[in-house]
Enzyme design. Structure first.
Site, PDB file in Angstrom:
ATOM      1  N   ASP A   1       6.011 -14.465 -21.969  1.00  0.00           N
ATOM      2  CA  ASP A   1       5.519 -14.857 -21.248  1.00  0.00           C
ATOM      3  C   ASP A   1       5.923 -14.726 -19.649  1.00  0.00           C
ATOM      4  O   ASP A   1       6.856 -14.781 -19.034  1.00  0.00           O
ATOM      5  CB  ASP A   1       5.399 -16.335 -21.299  1.00  0.00           C
ATOM      6  CG  ASP A   1       3.534 -16.292 -20.461  1.00  0.00           C
ATOM      7  OD1 ASP A   1       3.468 -15.929 -19.382  1.00  0.00           O
ATOM      8  OD2 ASP A   1       3.096 -18.068 -21.131  1.00  0.00           O
TER       9      ASP A   1
ATOM     10  N   ASP B   1      -0.772 -12.877 -14.729  1.00  0.00           N
ATOM     11  CA  ASP B   1      -0.034 -13.997 -16.487  1.00  0.00           C
ATOM     12  C   ASP B   1      -0.005 -12.947 -17.750  1.00  0.00           C
ATOM     13  O   ASP B   1      -1.518 -13.126 -18.228  1.00  0.00           O
ATOM     14  CB  ASP B   1      -1.075 -15.238 -16.185  1.00  0.00           C
ATOM     15  CG  ASP B   1       0.085 -16.421 -17.310  1.00  0.00           C
ATOM     16  OD1 ASP B   1       1.286 -15.611 -18.102  1.00  0.00           O
ATOM     17  OD2 ASP B   1      -0.167 -17.316 -17.223  1.00  0.00           O
TER      18      ASP B   1
ATOM     19  N   HIS C   1      -6.213 -21.153 -18.085  1.00  0.00           N
ATOM     20  CA  HIS C   1      -6.178 -21.971 -16.796  1.00  0.00           C
ATOM     21  C   HIS C   1      -6.780 -20.883 -15.824  1.00  0.00           C
ATOM     22  O   HIS C   1      -6.375 -18.961 -15.842  1.00  0.00           O
ATOM     23  CB  HIS C   1      -4.783 -22.232 -16.441  1.00  0.00           C
ATOM     24  CG  HIS C   1      -3.890 -21.190 -16.766  1.00  0.00           C
ATOM     25  ND1 HIS C   1      -3.270 -20.156 -15.745  1.00  0.00           N
ATOM     26  CD2 HIS C   1      -2.474 -21.122 -17.542  1.00  0.00           C
ATOM     27  CE1 HIS C   1      -2.009 -19.467 -15.771  1.00  0.00           C
ATOM     28  NE2 HIS C   1      -1.849 -20.138 -16.933  1.00  0.00           N
TER      29      HIS C   1
ATOM     30  N   HIS D   1      -1.931 -22.844 -11.978  1.00  0.00           N
ATOM     31  CA  HIS D   1      -2.976 -23.748 -11.848  1.00  0.00           C
ATOM     32  C   HIS D   1      -4.021 -24.087 -11.765  1.00  0.00           C
ATOM     33  O   HIS D   1      -3.512 -25.291 -10.895  1.00  0.00           O
ATOM     34  CB  HIS D   1      -2.178 -25.049 -13.420  1.00  0.00           C
ATOM     35  CG  HIS D   1      -1.659 -24.605 -14.042  1.00  0.00           C
ATOM     36  ND1 HIS D   1       0.420 -24.753 -14.932  1.00  0.00           N
ATOM     37  CD2 HIS D   1      -1.245 -23.262 -15.607  1.00  0.00           C
ATOM     38  CE1 HIS D   1       0.604 -23.992 -15.819  1.00  0.00           C
ATOM     39  NE2 HIS D   1      -0.453 -23.063 -16.184  1.00  0.00           N
TER      40      HIS D   1
ATOM     41  N   GLU E   1      -5.436 -17.922 -23.281  1.00  0.00           N
ATOM     42  CA  GLU E   1      -4.071 -17.756 -24.190  1.00  0.00           C
ATOM     43  C   GLU E   1      -3.916 -18.175 -25.487  1.00  0.00           C
ATOM     44  O   GLU E   1      -3.655 -19.455 -25.155  1.00  0.00           O
ATOM     45  CB  GLU E   1      -2.351 -17.968 -23.221  1.00  0.00           C
ATOM     46  CG  GLU E   1      -2.769 -19.800 -22.173  1.00  0.00           C
ATOM     47  CD  GLU E   1      -0.984 -19.411 -21.168  1.00  0.00           C
ATOM     48  OE1 GLU E   1      -0.193 -19.363 -21.980  1.00  0.00           O
ATOM     49  OE2 GLU E   1      -1.980 -19.530 -20.605  1.00  0.00           O
TER      50      GLU E   1
ATOM     51  N   GLU F   1      -1.330 -13.111 -24.033  1.00  0.00           N
ATOM     52  CA  GLU F   1      -1.729 -13.840 -23.137  1.00  0.00           C
ATOM     53  C   GLU F   1      -2.426 -12.894 -22.104  1.00  0.00           C
ATOM     54  O   GLU F   1      -1.775 -11.803 -22.074  1.00  0.00           O
ATOM     55  CB  GLU F   1      -1.164 -14.926 -22.753  1.00  0.00           C
ATOM     56  CG  GLU F   1      -1.814 -15.785 -20.959  1.00  0.00           C
ATOM     57  CD  GLU F   1      -1.030 -16.399 -20.022  1.00  0.00           C
ATOM     58  OE1 GLU F   1       0.753 -16.135 -20.991  1.00  0.00           O
ATOM     59  OE2 GLU F   1      -1.116 -16.707 -20.025  1.00  0.00           O
TER      60      GLU F   1
HETATM   61 MN    MN Z   1      -0.689 -18.601 -18.812  1.00  0.00          MN
HETATM   62 MN    MN Z   2       1.785 -16.961 -19.492  1.00  0.00          MN
END
Ligand code: MN
Ligand code: MN
Length: 316
Positions: free
Chosen positions: A103, A114, A174, A182, A207, A301
């Site tokens: 990640d 992300d 998020h 976030h 995700e 994700e």
């Molecule tokens: Mn994330």
């Molecule tokens: Mn992530």
């Protein structure tokens, strides 16, 4: 990374200084670097390779691309779903039968990319990986302005259950905002009544996590990732210095303990300062999140931007 803070949508519009900035263009740049970094990590991840080596290579590559690191590379194995980043002297290597989540987060001027993927080294857990990847693609195909976040969760849940696994219900996607990983606003991984309406221009990470376990994660004792919440008066001088460092270097984005070592050493003073910062509420900590012992979790994700006709993937 994911969100398990249980926030509601608030302040997603950023800090108000973005009027003249091509925000989507910066998200695109961050997304492209994140995807390249993720691919690089996936290429070098093999049984026997140390997690620390992978994390350091990915993070170095991000910086060399001219972007910033959005958060420490998460390399969570097997029942660990999220938030494992190697310690400074971590010896842990990938095992022959491991399931590894990579990640990766980047940012360009605070605009974040992300993304994550899962590798199955035994070849026996292809369906688990597929379940999460299918759920992610189905969510992207479903999203349009006017849809509710709770409905996205229903799509994700259905895809994961279809292949016989459980979605992890207490991890979510998020919303993103400038220097806010976030930003408030969750994309659930299970059906939820309502939620809020998705709008054109929204940028968020989706995700899905698929699990062979309970579909619910708990916090482990292990913590390597921290984030500045608020600068409060600190008793220890070292603690004040770490707060300043977290503010100026990491700009409120998550950081790894190992990133402090060049400046603060790895000794008792640094660790005691970190403890004071967490206890005082100046730093948030991200403990490793795990499902039941012996279970396996996959994660997929993307970061997306919502356009008139649907979601466009930025980390691709
Ligand atoms: Mn994330
Ligand atoms: Mn992530």
């Amino acid at each position: 990374m994911e969100n398990n803070k249980g926030k509601v949508k608030d302040g997603v519009e950023g800090d108000g200084d973005g009027e003249d900035v091509d925000e989507i263009g910066l998200y695109e740049k961050a997304g492209a670097v994140a995807f390249e970094a993720l691919k690089k990590g996936a290429k070098m991840a093999k049984p026997g390779v140390k997690l620390l080596e992978i994390a350091e290579k990915i993070e170095k590559g991000i910086v060399e691309s001219g972007a910033g690191i959005g958060f420490p590379v998460n390399l969570s194995l097997n029942e660990n779903a999220a938030h494992y980043t190697p310690k400074f002297d971590d010896d842990l290597a990938i095992g022959e039968k491991d399931v590894l989540k990579i990640d990766v987060g980047t940012h360009v001027e605070g605009y974040i990319g992300d993304c994550a993927l899962t590798l199955d080294f035994s070849g026996e857990n292809g369906k688990l990986v597929e379940a999460g990847a299918n759920a992610l693609e189905a969510a992207v195909a479903f999203i349009r302005p006017g849809k509710k976040t709770g409905e996205v969760g229903a799509v994700i849940e259905e895809e994961i259950r279809k292949l016989g696994f459980r979605p992890v219900e207490n991890l979510t996607g998020h919303y993103l905002a400038k220097f806010k990983l976030h930003a408030g606003g969750e994309i659930p991984n299970v059906a939820r009544a309502g939620g809020f309406e998705i709008e054109e221009g929204d940028v968020f990470a989706i995700e899905p996590f698929a699990s062979t376990g309970a579909g619910y994660v708990a916090e482990a004792g292990l913590v390597e990732i921290f984030e500045l919440i608020e600068k409060r008066p600190m008793r220890q001088r070292e603690a004040r210095k770490i707060l300043d460092y977290a503010e100026t270097r990491f700009r409120g984005l998550p950081f790894a303990e190992r990133w402090l070592h060049s400046e603060f050493g790895s000794g008792l003073m640094m660790r005691s300062a970190l403890r004071e910062l967490v206890l005082s509420g100046s730093l948030h900590q991200y403990p490793v999140l795990h499902d039941k012992k012996g279970s396996l979790v996959s994660q997929s994700e993307y970061t997306v931007v919502v356009e008139k006709d649907g979601a466009r993937i930025l980390t691709k």
